[in-house]
Design an enzyme around this catalytic site. Sequence first.
Site, mmCIF file in Angstrom:
data_model
loop_
_atom_site.group_PDB
_atom_site.id
_atom_site.type_symbol
_atom_site.label_atom_id
_atom_site.label_comp_id
_atom_site.label_asym_id
_atom_site.label_seq_id
_atom_site.Cartn_x
_atom_site.Cartn_y
_atom_site.Cartn_z
ATOM 1 N N LYS A 14 0.831 -1.219 0.000
ATOM 2 C CA LYS A 14 0.000 0.000 0.000
ATOM 3 C C LYS A 14 0.860 1.262 0.000
ATOM 4 O O LYS A 14 0.619 2.183 -0.778
ATOM 5 C CB LYS A 14 -0.939 0.034 1.230
ATOM 6 C CG LYS A 14 -1.895 -1.139 1.315
ATOM 7 C CD LYS A 14 -2.870 -0.992 2.471
ATOM 8 C CE LYS A 14 -2.245 -1.091 3.860
ATOM 9 N NZ LYS A 14 -1.727 -2.433 4.210
ATOM 10 N N ARG A 89 -9.567 0.844 9.406
ATOM 11 C CA ARG A 89 -9.245 -0.548 9.727
ATOM 12 C C ARG A 89 -10.358 -1.208 10.528
ATOM 13 O O ARG A 89 -10.258 -2.405 10.819
ATOM 14 C CB ARG A 89 -7.953 -0.607 10.546
ATOM 15 C CG ARG A 89 -6.671 -0.816 9.720
ATOM 16 C CD ARG A 89 -5.507 -0.654 10.654
ATOM 17 N NE ARG A 89 -4.314 -1.391 10.344
ATOM 18 C CZ ARG A 89 -3.245 -0.856 9.749
ATOM 19 N NH1 ARG A 89 -3.256 0.379 9.317
ATOM 20 N NH2 ARG A 89 -2.152 -1.578 9.604
ATOM 21 N N ARG A 128 11.546 -6.519 4.563
ATOM 22 C CA ARG A 128 11.461 -5.081 4.806
ATOM 23 C C ARG A 128 12.065 -4.739 6.177
ATOM 24 O O ARG A 128 12.700 -3.702 6.344
ATOM 25 C CB ARG A 128 9.986 -4.636 4.752
ATOM 26 C CG ARG A 128 9.792 -3.142 4.943
ATOM 27 C CD ARG A 128 8.362 -2.721 4.634
ATOM 28 N NE ARG A 128 7.477 -2.871 5.779
ATOM 29 C CZ ARG A 128 6.167 -2.635 5.744
ATOM 30 N NH1 ARG A 128 5.579 -2.254 4.641
ATOM 31 N NH2 ARG A 128 5.428 -2.784 6.833
ATOM 32 N N ARG A 134 11.612 -0.701 11.405
ATOM 33 C CA ARG A 134 10.333 -0.848 12.116
ATOM 34 C C ARG A 134 10.374 -2.063 13.033
ATOM 35 O O ARG A 134 10.592 -3.177 12.581
ATOM 36 C CB ARG A 134 9.182 -0.991 11.109
ATOM 37 C CG ARG A 134 8.746 0.324 10.536
ATOM 38 C CD ARG A 134 7.612 0.157 9.553
ATOM 39 N NE ARG A 134 6.433 -0.510 10.117
ATOM 40 C CZ ARG A 134 5.264 -0.561 9.495
ATOM 41 N NH1 ARG A 134 5.116 -0.013 8.311
ATOM 42 N NH2 ARG A 134 4.243 -1.167 10.060
ATOM 43 N N ARG A 146 -0.141 -9.126 13.279
ATOM 44 C CA ARG A 146 -0.717 -8.045 12.460
ATOM 45 C C ARG A 146 -1.601 -8.617 11.354
ATOM 46 O O ARG A 146 -2.655 -8.069 11.042
ATOM 47 C CB ARG A 146 0.402 -7.181 11.859
ATOM 48 C CG ARG A 146 1.034 -6.275 12.913
ATOM 49 C CD ARG A 146 2.408 -5.797 12.506
ATOM 50 N NE ARG A 146 2.407 -5.032 11.274
ATOM 51 C CZ ARG A 146 3.477 -4.926 10.473
ATOM 52 N NH1 ARG A 146 4.611 -5.518 10.793
ATOM 53 N NH2 ARG A 146 3.408 -4.202 9.395
HETATM 54 P P1 AMP Z 1 0.868 0.311 9.094
HETATM 55 O O1 AMP Z 1 1.980 1.275 8.870
HETATM 56 O O2 AMP Z 1 -0.382 0.679 8.326
HETATM 57 O O3 AMP Z 1 1.287 -1.123 8.873
HETATM 58 O O4 AMP Z 1 0.471 0.422 10.623
HETATM 59 C C1 AMP Z 1 1.383 0.089 11.651
HETATM 60 C C2 AMP Z 1 0.653 0.017 12.981
HETATM 61 O O5 AMP Z 1 0.087 1.297 13.293
HETATM 62 C C3 AMP Z 1 -0.515 -0.962 13.031
HETATM 63 O O6 AMP Z 1 -0.096 -2.282 13.313
HETATM 64 C C4 AMP Z 1 -1.344 -0.349 14.161
HETATM 65 O O7 AMP Z 1 -0.761 -0.648 15.429
HETATM 66 C C5 AMP Z 1 -1.170 1.150 13.932
HETATM 67 N N1 AMP Z 1 -2.223 1.668 13.033
HETATM 68 C C6 AMP Z 1 -2.034 2.238 11.800
HETATM 69 N N2 AMP Z 1 -3.212 2.607 11.259
HETATM 70 C C7 AMP Z 1 -4.153 2.270 12.159
HETATM 71 C C8 AMP Z 1 -5.585 2.375 12.169
HETATM 72 N N3 AMP Z 1 -6.266 2.887 11.134
HETATM 73 N N4 AMP Z 1 -6.243 1.929 13.283
HETATM 74 C C9 AMP Z 1 -5.573 1.419 14.323
HETATM 75 N N5 AMP Z 1 -4.254 1.265 14.365
HETATM 76 C C10 AMP Z 1 -3.529 1.682 13.301
#
Ligand code: AMP
Length: 192
Positions: A14, A89, A128, A134, A146
């Site tokens: 994404k 989400r 990654r 990260r 996740r």
């Molecule tokens: P991402 O970068 O989208 O993979 O998000 C990394 C982490 O950020 C996720 O595993 C969640 O802990 C948190 N996170 C990101 N976006 C959301 C969301 N829309 N709702 C809740 N937690 C989020």
Amino acid sequence: MTNLVLFGPPGAGKGTQADILKEKYQLIHISTGDVFRNNIKNKTELGLNAKSYMDKGQLVPDEVTIKMLNAEVDKNEGAKGFIFDGFPRTAAQADALAELLKLKNTEVTAMIALEVDDEILVDRLLERGKTSGRKDDADESVIRNRIKVYYNETAVLKEYYKKQDKYYGVDGVGSIEEITQRLSAVIDKLQA
Ligand code: AMP
């Protein structure tokens, strides 16, 4: 306005695709994960609040996330549209997004989902993790959590947008250019 929800499990690509598409279509890219990570880096209260959830691969609570997203959208008055990456989400987040956009006399144009098999996701995220810095990419059990959270809490949004006739699935396996082409074909049709 063109408001796209770029959807798919962690590691689907994404962020990579949003970076390309935002330039191509002149849209504002909002990645909730990136906003949280910036806040963690800057040691803000929001960052401190989000960190414990993120480190475990759990979702940050809706209330916190929705408030942050609203603020990010409001920062971009006059935008031609948005690419939402990693948001919504949960159904509550999707409802909140609909409400917010309605106040701006617009709506979600489409959810475009990148479809990728789980085992490919785990491999991509571990790879990654070698360079992303990260913490949630470095540990296979957090990665698997996740993906589990995605299926348990987030995947329902496919039905949510399907019901509104706004769901488009795209094969997320291939080269970056191939996937950009597939996504662009959908966006071009939406804008035609
Ligand atoms: P991402 O970068 O989208 O993979 O998000 C990394 C982490 O950020 C996720 O595993 C969640 O802990 C948190 N996170 C990101 N976006 C959301 C969301 N829309 N709702 C809740 N937690 C989020």
